[in-house]
Design a protein around this motif. Structure first.
Motif, PDB file in Angstrom:
ATOM      1  N   GLU A 113       0.861  -1.186   0.000  1.00  0.00           N
ATOM      2  CA  GLU A 113       0.000   0.000   0.000  1.00  0.00           C
ATOM      3  C   GLU A 113       0.895   1.234   0.000  1.00  0.00           C
ATOM      4  O   GLU A 113       1.636   1.484   0.942  1.00  0.00           O
ATOM      5  N   ILE A 114       0.812   1.989  -1.082  1.00  0.00           N
ATOM      6  CA  ILE A 114       1.626   3.195  -1.187  1.00  0.00           C
ATOM      7  C   ILE A 114       0.796   4.274  -1.894  1.00  0.00           C
ATOM      8  O   ILE A 114       0.095   3.993  -2.867  1.00  0.00           O
ATOM      9  N   LYS A 115       0.868   5.476  -1.377  1.00  0.00           N
ATOM     10  CA  LYS A 115       0.070   6.564  -1.933  1.00  0.00           C
ATOM     11  C   LYS A 115       0.834   7.255  -3.062  1.00  0.00           C
ATOM     12  O   LYS A 115       2.068   7.201  -3.127  1.00  0.00           O
ATOM     13  N   GLU A 116       0.077   7.924  -3.920  1.00  0.00           N
ATOM     14  CA  GLU A 116       0.676   8.639  -5.049  1.00  0.00           C
ATOM     15  C   GLU A 116       1.640   9.714  -4.553  1.00  0.00           C
ATOM     16  O   GLU A 116       2.683   9.965  -5.173  1.00  0.00           O
ATOM     17  N   LYS A 117       1.321  10.312  -3.407  1.00  0.00           N
ATOM     18  CA  LYS A 117       2.194  11.339  -2.848  1.00  0.00           C
ATOM     19  C   LYS A 117       3.563  10.757  -2.496  1.00  0.00           C
ATOM     20  O   LYS A 117       4.605  11.393  -2.743  1.00  0.00           O
ATOM     21  N   GLU A 118       3.562   9.553  -1.932  1.00  0.00           N
ATOM     22  CA  GLU A 118       4.826   8.903  -1.562  1.00  0.00           C
ATOM     23  C   GLU A 118       5.641   8.517  -2.789  1.00  0.00           C
ATOM     24  O   GLU A 118       6.881   8.548  -2.758  1.00  0.00           O
ATOM     25  N   VAL A 119       4.953   8.143  -3.861  1.00  0.00           N
ATOM     26  CA  VAL A 119       5.646   7.845  -5.117  1.00  0.00           C
ATOM     27  C   VAL A 119       6.364   9.086  -5.621  1.00  0.00           C
ATOM     28  O   VAL A 119       7.537   9.047  -6.018  1.00  0.00           O
ATOM     29  N   GLY A 131       3.714  11.639 -18.154  1.00  0.00           N
ATOM     30  CA  GLY A 131       4.292  11.774 -16.823  1.00  0.00           C
ATOM     31  C   GLY A 131       4.386  10.458 -16.073  1.00  0.00           C
ATOM     32  O   GLY A 131       4.915   9.470 -16.594  1.00  0.00           O
ATOM     33  N   PHE A 132       3.866  10.438 -14.850  1.00  0.00           N
ATOM     34  CA  PHE A 132       3.934   9.239 -14.014  1.00  0.00           C
ATOM     35  C   PHE A 132       3.111   8.083 -14.590  1.00  0.00           C
ATOM     36  O   PHE A 132       3.341   6.940 -14.243  1.00  0.00           O
TER      37      PHE A 132
END
Length: 580
Positions: A440-446, A465-466
């Motif tokens: 579980e990882i948020k887009e902000k952390e990416v 982009g991403f």
């Protein structure tokens, strides 16, 4: 044994299988009852010229209704049996893949990747044909044949008893065909394998073939293999042409002779019911159609059994990595690494094959320990042992004073981040590749991880982009860009320990500065094991270990090792030309 194991996969589908079997019986009943209705029409209405409109209407409605019901039942049972078969193969494929994921790395070292992929895809697909095309067809046809014989006994017990002699003859024909066809089929598959291998080799090496002007030679070699495949295919065709249709048709002819002789003799001594004669001929005709179908499926059956043997051989491979219950696993808190007299061999059966010999060193929390040495000196093996990809032969590896064997895979792999020499990206997007680091990882952390390794500039320039789509292994990006994404993926996992396996070996000079800056930031506050080919990248390491033939021959800082004027000094001169 193989059939029994395959049948074991039917257990979770007992209810569906029972329902499908009932529908199959109803479909068979609808099929076999039709000729009986025609027999009633011929013997009770046409021959005596008794045309009762009410009775004829009932017969007509019954006949048409049975055919409609037969079509509906056959549709339903075919869908049901195929659905069960697909679910079985789906589960089998997952079982094989799960097992492969738990195999030790030495299995992958000794087994070509193509062979494993073939077992997971091609072989399981062949097993699907066993359930879909062979077993379902066999069950359907056997039930239908039994239904035909029940109807025949209902019409005439004596003649039906005579027809029973067909069953052992057909059984002997099937057994004989299977025994003979096995050798022919194996030869055919072998020659096809040679043909595919030659084509694959030629296409991959086309630049060499053209550069050496060897087109004619390789064309002749392919022609020779192609001829061998042709002869094997012709042998298979001759066999099928003899056994599958003509042999069955010959038995069918003898069956017709028996029926016609029976009714011919009966007509001499008494009357013959035309309806019964029609029904028997119709049933014999219907009886031999599934026989032909089953004969045609026998080659598929043999292929499926061979495929199942290969799949179960893989499932039975006990060379799996040891698992530790995550609930009882200790936690990596500081990241202190200790190698104590560690020795290792990839093949313990060969005496003197050790690639590591009595390796001992300590990496304290926050320190960077660099491993240098010539190719084959054992640098990458140390990293593989730390990540527990292979079991050590002798000695002990500790993290925070606890053996690595005591940590769960979840704890070890989440706290030890690996950046490999060859940056591997999966099909998907840049974001999905970076988020592999955690479940579980948020887009902000990416985005934070990308910013940390200073990769946002080139990602921002991409059209999406991403969310930029990634092809296989990230082929559309440069090696430096792929490596930066791998750095971001590792950082997103927030590891306590970093393992850098020649992370800059394949990076162009222009990108190396950005990567070196990213590496410095990544190493801050983390214990780092850095395997390096370029000595310039590890000059600031707290400890440098020089390996030669699996042993640590020198250790110290950059300046200390240069002062020794030993192996490290010679390597440095080779790369830089003079001492700096």
């Amino acid at each position: 044994m193989v059939i029994r194991r395959l049948m074991g996969y039917l257990a979770p589908h007992k209810k569906s299988l029972t329902l499908s079997s009932i529908i199959l019986i109803l479909a068979t009943f609808s099929d076999v009852i039709g000729p009986v209705l025609v027999k009633i029409f011929l013997d009770q209405h046409l021959v005596p010229r008794s045309f009762d409109r009410g009775a004829l209407l009932i017969l007509a409605i019954s006949y048409v209704g049975l055919n409609i019901l037969s079509a509906l039942f056959h549709y339903r049972q075919l869908v049901s049996f195929n659905q069960i078969a697909l679910k079985i193969v789906q589960q089998l494929r997952i079982d094989v893949f799960n097992h492969v994921q738990n195999l030790e790395f030495k299995v992958f070292d000794k087994t070509p990747a193509g062979a494993l992929i073939s077992r997971i895809t091609n072989d399981t697909e062949a097993i699907k044909e066993l359930f879909v095309g062979v077993l379902a067809a066999f069950v359907q046809n056997v039930v239908f044949m039994l239904g035909v014989f029940v109807a025949m006994f209902y019409l005439d017990v004596r003649l039906a008893s005579f027809c029973l002699i067909l069953l052992p003859i057909i059984f002997i024909l099937m057994v004989g065909y299977r025994k003979v066809s096995t050798k022919v089929y194996r030869k055919l598959r072998k020659e096809l394998s040679h043909l595919n291998a030659k084509l694959n080799e030629s296409i991959q090496g086309m630049n060499i073939i053209q550069a050496m002007r060897q087109e004619k030679r390789f064309r002749q070699e392919l022609q020779n293999i192609n001829d061998d495949y042709y002869h094997a295919a012709m042998a298979n065709i001759r066999l099928e042409s003899l056994f599958v249709r003509p042999a069955v048709d010959l038995i069918y002819t003898f069956a017709l002779i028996i029926i016609l002789n029976y009714f011919g003799l009966q007509s001499i001594t008494g009357s013959v019911q035309i309806g019964v004669l029609y029904a028997f001929i119709n049933y014999i005709d219907r009886f031999f159609e599934p026989v032909n179908m089953m004969m045609q499926r026998l080659s598929q059956f043999q292929q499926s059994l061979v495929a199942a043997e290969r799949v179960f051989e893989l499932l039975d491979d006990q060379r799996t990595s040891r698992k530790v219950d995550s609930g009882s696993s200790p936690v990596i808190a500081k990241g202190k690494i200790e190698f104590k007299d560690v020795s290792f061999s990839y093949d313990s059966d060969i005496k003197g094959s050790e690639v590591l010999k009595s390796i001992s060193f300590t990496a304290y929390p926050g320190q960077t320990v660099a491993l240098v040495g010539h190719t084959g000196s054992g640098k990458s093996t140390i990293a593989n042992l730390l990540l527990r990809f292979y079991p050590i032969t002798q000695g002990e590896i500790l993290i925070d004073g606890i053996s690595v064997s005591e940590y769960s895979d979840q704890e070890l792999r989440s706290k030890v981040g690996l950046v490999a020499q060859d940056p591997f990206l999966f099909v998907g997007t840049i974001s999905s590749n970076i988020s592999l680091a955690r479940t579980e990882i948020k887009e902000k952390e990416v985005r934070e991880a990308v910013s940390f390794v200073q990769a946002e500039d080139f990602i921002r320039r991409l059209p999406q982009g991403f969310q930029e789509p990634m092809g296989e292994r990230g082929a559309t990006l440069s090696s430096g860009q792929r490596q930066l994404i791998c750095f971001a993926r590792t950082i997103a996992g927030n590891p306590k320990i970093l393992v850098l396996d020649e992370a800059t070996a394949n990076v162009d000079t222009e990108t190396e500065e950005a990567i070196q800056n990213a590496l410095k930031r990544m190493r801050q506050g983390r214990t780092t094991i850095a395997i390096a080919h370029r000595l310039s990248t590890i000059q600031d390491a707290d400890l440098i270990l020089v390996l030669h033939n699996g042993k640590i021959v020198e250790r110290g800082t950059h300046s200390e090792l240069l002062a020794l004027e030993g192996l490290y000094y010679k390597m440095f001169l080779l790369q830089h030309g003079s001492r700096e």
